[in-house]
Design an enzyme around this catalytic site. Structure first.
Site, PDB file in Angstrom:
ATOM      1  N   TYR A 122     -71.776  92.391  17.089  1.00  0.00           N
ATOM      2  CA  TYR A 122     -73.100  91.949  17.545  1.00  0.00           C
ATOM      3  C   TYR A 122     -72.985  91.272  18.918  1.00  0.00           C
ATOM      4  O   TYR A 122     -73.706  91.613  19.855  1.00  0.00           O
ATOM      5  CB  TYR A 122     -73.706  91.000  16.508  1.00  0.00           C
ATOM      6  CG  TYR A 122     -75.097  90.532  16.852  1.00  0.00           C
ATOM      7  CD1 TYR A 122     -76.185  91.400  16.728  1.00  0.00           C
ATOM      8  CD2 TYR A 122     -75.341  89.239  17.305  1.00  0.00           C
ATOM      9  CE1 TYR A 122     -77.466  90.978  17.037  1.00  0.00           C
ATOM     10  CE2 TYR A 122     -76.620  88.808  17.618  1.00  0.00           C
ATOM     11  CZ  TYR A 122     -77.682  89.673  17.480  1.00  0.00           C
ATOM     12  OH  TYR A 122     -78.956  89.254  17.809  1.00  0.00           O
ATOM     13  N   SER A 144     -79.458  87.367  23.036  1.00  0.00           N
ATOM     14  CA  SER A 144     -79.223  86.378  21.977  1.00  0.00           C
ATOM     15  C   SER A 144     -78.325  85.307  22.557  1.00  0.00           C
ATOM     16  O   SER A 144     -77.590  85.562  23.530  1.00  0.00           O
ATOM     17  CB  SER A 144     -78.491  87.060  20.815  1.00  0.00           C
ATOM     18  OG  SER A 144     -78.000  86.107  19.909  1.00  0.00           O
TER      19      SER A 144
HETATM   20  N1  LIG Z   1     -83.238  86.513  14.174  1.00  0.00           N
HETATM   21  C1  LIG Z   1     -82.429  85.849  14.971  1.00  0.00           C
HETATM   22  O1  LIG Z   1     -81.948  84.769  14.603  1.00  0.00           O
HETATM   23  C2  LIG Z   1     -82.099  86.377  16.349  1.00  0.00           C
HETATM   24  C3  LIG Z   1     -81.335  85.563  17.188  1.00  0.00           C
HETATM   25  C4  LIG Z   1     -81.014  86.015  18.458  1.00  0.00           C
HETATM   26  C5  LIG Z   1     -81.468  87.245  18.886  1.00  0.00           C
HETATM   27  N2  LIG Z   1     -82.214  88.043  18.066  1.00  0.00           N
HETATM   28  C6  LIG Z   1     -82.666  89.333  18.597  1.00  0.00           C
HETATM   29  O2  LIG Z   1     -84.094  89.389  18.532  1.00  0.00           O
HETATM   30  C7  LIG Z   1     -84.514  90.764  18.430  1.00  0.00           C
HETATM   31  C8  LIG Z   1     -85.515  90.891  17.299  1.00  0.00           C
HETATM   32  O3  LIG Z   1     -84.882  90.602  16.070  1.00  0.00           O
HETATM   33  P1  LIG Z   1     -85.624  89.901  14.849  1.00  0.00           P
HETATM   34  O4  LIG Z   1     -84.957  88.607  14.621  1.00  0.00           O
HETATM   35  O5  LIG Z   1     -87.082  89.939  15.026  1.00  0.00           O
HETATM   36  O6  LIG Z   1     -85.118  90.834  13.642  1.00  0.00           O
HETATM   37  P2  LIG Z   1     -85.838  91.930  12.737  1.00  0.00           P
HETATM   38  O7  LIG Z   1     -87.069  91.367  12.104  1.00  0.00           O
HETATM   39  O8  LIG Z   1     -84.756  92.461  11.872  1.00  0.00           O
HETATM   40  O9  LIG Z   1     -86.301  93.039  13.798  1.00  0.00           O
HETATM   41  C9  LIG Z   1     -85.453  94.022  14.299  1.00  0.00           C
HETATM   42  C10 LIG Z   1     -86.327  95.164  14.761  1.00  0.00           C
HETATM   43  O10 LIG Z   1     -85.480  96.165  15.368  1.00  0.00           O
HETATM   44  C11 LIG Z   1     -85.867  97.403  14.830  1.00  0.00           C
HETATM   45  N3  LIG Z   1     -84.830  98.434  14.926  1.00  0.00           N
HETATM   46  C12 LIG Z   1     -83.617  98.476  14.333  1.00  0.00           C
HETATM   47  N4  LIG Z   1     -83.002  99.634  14.640  1.00  0.00           N
HETATM   48  C13 LIG Z   1     -83.851 100.317  15.447  1.00  0.00           C
HETATM   49  C14 LIG Z   1     -83.795 101.568  16.101  1.00  0.00           C
HETATM   50  N5  LIG Z   1     -82.747 102.400  15.974  1.00  0.00           N
HETATM   51  N6  LIG Z   1     -84.857 101.960  16.857  1.00  0.00           N
HETATM   52  C15 LIG Z   1     -85.927 101.160  16.985  1.00  0.00           C
HETATM   53  N7  LIG Z   1     -86.057  99.975  16.378  1.00  0.00           N
HETATM   54  C16 LIG Z   1     -85.018  99.557  15.622  1.00  0.00           C
HETATM   55  C17 LIG Z   1     -86.255  97.113  13.389  1.00  0.00           C
HETATM   56  O11 LIG Z   1     -87.014  98.194  12.878  1.00  0.00           O
HETATM   57  P3  LIG Z   1     -86.960  98.649  11.317  1.00  0.00           P
HETATM   58  O12 LIG Z   1     -87.839  97.697  10.574  1.00  0.00           O
HETATM   59  O13 LIG Z   1     -87.476 100.035  11.350  1.00  0.00           O
HETATM   60  O14 LIG Z   1     -85.514  98.572  10.887  1.00  0.00           O
HETATM   61  C18 LIG Z   1     -87.072  95.837  13.615  1.00  0.00           C
HETATM   62  O15 LIG Z   1     -88.361  96.163  14.039  1.00  0.00           O
HETATM   63  C19 LIG Z   1     -83.229  91.577  18.222  1.00  0.00           C
HETATM   64  O16 LIG Z   1     -82.843  92.176  19.456  1.00  0.00           O
HETATM   65  C20 LIG Z   1     -82.212  90.535  17.796  1.00  0.00           C
HETATM   66  O17 LIG Z   1     -80.891  90.936  18.110  1.00  0.00           O
HETATM   67  C21 LIG Z   1     -82.544  87.626  16.803  1.00  0.00           C
END
Ligand SMILES: NC(=O)c1ccc[n+]([C@@H]2O[C@H](COP(=O)([O-])OP(=O)(O)OC[C@H]3O[C@@H](n4cnc5c(N)ncnc54)[C@H](OP(=O)(O)O)[C@@H]3O)[C@@H](O)[C@H]2O)c1
Length: 287
Positions: free
Chosen positions: A149, A136
C-alpha cells in the site's frame, strides 16, 4: 446552492463509498456536474441525484475509461478537476504478499491513476483544470505490513511531484491530498484482506509474522476509530479543487498533519523507533 460552478465538470473515481461518495455529493451540492465513477449498477442508482451522474468506471479497464472520456466530451463543459480517489489496500509483510496481490494494488492505486489522468489531460489542458490525487499519510511514511500500500502511495507522491512540475508551465495544477485515518469501508475491507493473506501464509511465515499482522490489525482499528468522517474529509478535497492557487499538498486529520511534518527532520532509525512504540501502544490498548 451556489451556481458559480454550474458549467464545470468534475470526474472522480471510486465514488461508491467513503471519501469518493462524500466528495461526489459535496461537489454536486456546490453546483458542479460530477461524473462519479462506480463499478456496480446498484452503487450508481444509490448515488444518482441532481448534478451527480454516476458512470461505470473500473480504472483498470481501458474501455470504461474511453467511455468516460466520450461522455465528458459530449457534455461540452470545461473539466475543473479529475480526482483520482479509487484505492485498494492489501496489507501483509513484503515476504508473504503474493505477487498477484502486489500487482492488484499497483494496478488500481498507480496504473489506474495514470491511465485516467492521461485520458483526461487533453480536456484539462483545454480547461486549465487540475489533477487531484488522493494519496495517504502512508505515501509519506511506511509501517510494517504496509509495503504494498505504501509503495503504491509513495509512487503516487513521486508521480504527482513530476506531473506538477511538468504541467505548471501549461496552467494545469496538480494537488496531492494525504488523509490519515478515516472512518470508511477501507478498514473493514483491509481487515478481511489481511485475514485472507494470513491464511495464505506458510506455517513458517505465520509464526514469523503473526505478531506483525495482529499489531497491524489493532493499529488500523484504532486509526479508524480515531479517524475523521468522510464528510469532514471531503471538505479538504473541495478546497483542493476550488482554491484559486492550490497548495501542492493537503493533509486530512491531525495524525497526517503531525506525521508529514515530523518526517521532514527525523532520522530514519528514530522514526522506526517512534513507529514501533506507537504500534506497541495501540496493540496494548486493543487488548
Ligand atoms: N480510509 C482511510 O483511512 C484512508 C487513509 C488514507 C488514504 N485513503 C485513500 O482514500 C481513498 C478513498 O478510500 P476510502 O477510505 O474512501 O475507502 P473505500 O470506501 O474502500 O473506497 C475505495 C473506493 O475505491 C474503489 N475502487 C477499488 N478498486 C477500484 C477499481 N479497480 N476501479 C475503480 N474504483 C475502484 C472502490 O470501489 P468498489 O466499491 O467498487 O470496490 C471504492 O469506491 C483511497 O485512495 C485510499 O487509499 C484512505
Amino acid at each position: 446552492m451556489s451556481t458559480s460552478y454550474e458549467n464545470e465538470v468534475i470526474v472522480i473515481s471510486g465514488a461508491s463509498t467513503g471519501l469518493g461518495a462524500a466528495t461526489a455529493r459535496l461537489l454536486a451540492e456546490q453546483g458542479f456536474h460530477v461524473l462519479a465513477g462506480v463499478r456496480r449498477e446498484q452503487d450508481a442508482e444509490r448515488l444518482r441525484r441532481p448534478g451527480l451522474e454516476p458512470i461505470l468506471l473500473d480504472v483498470t479497464e481501458p474501455s470504461q475509461i474511453a467511455q468516460l472520456v466520450e461522455r465528458m466530451n459530449t457534455l461540452g463543459k470545461p473539466l475543473r478537476a479529475v480526482i483520482n480517489n479509487a484505492g485498494f489496500a492489501a496489507n501483509a509483510p513484503v515476504e508473504t504478499m503474493p505477487l498477484e496481490t502486489w500487482r492488484k494494488v499497483f494496478d488500481v492505486n498507480v496504473f489506474g491513476l495514470i491511465a485516467l489522468t492521461q485520458a483526461l489531460l487533453p480536456s484539462l489542458h483545454r480547461s486549465k483544470g487540475r489533477v487531484v490525487n488522493i494519496s495517504s499519510v502512508g505515501g509519506r511514511v511506511a509501517l510494517p505490513a504496509f509495503g504494498a500500500y505504501s509503495g503504491s502511495k509513495f509512487a503516487v507522491e513521486g508521480i504527482s511531484d513530476a506531473l506538477r512540475q511538468e504541467l505548471a508551465p501549461h496552467g494545469v495544477q496538480v494537488v496531492v491530498v494525504e488523509p490519515g485515518g478515516m472512518r470508511t469501508d477501507m478498514a473493514v475491507r483491509g481487515e478481511e484482506m489481511a485475514h485472507s493473506l494470513l491464511e495464505r501464509m506458510t506455517p513458517e511465515q505465520r509464526s514469523r509474522y503473526n505478531d506483525t499482522m495482529q499489531t497491524f490489525l489493532s493499529y488500523t482499528a484504532s486509526m479508524e476509530q480515531a479517524g475523521v468522517s468522510s464528510e469532514q474529509a471531503a471538505k479538504t478535497v473541495l478546497r483542493a479543487v476550488t482554491a484559486e492557487r492550490s497548495r501542492p499538498r493537503y493533509t486530512i486529520g491531525r495524525d497526517a498533519a503531525v506525521m508529514s511534518r515530523l518526517i521532514r527532520f527525523l532520522p530514519d532509525r528514530l522514526l522506526d523507533r517512534m513507529i514501533a512504540s506507537t504500534l506497541r501502544r495501540s496493540s496494548k490498548a486493543e487488548r
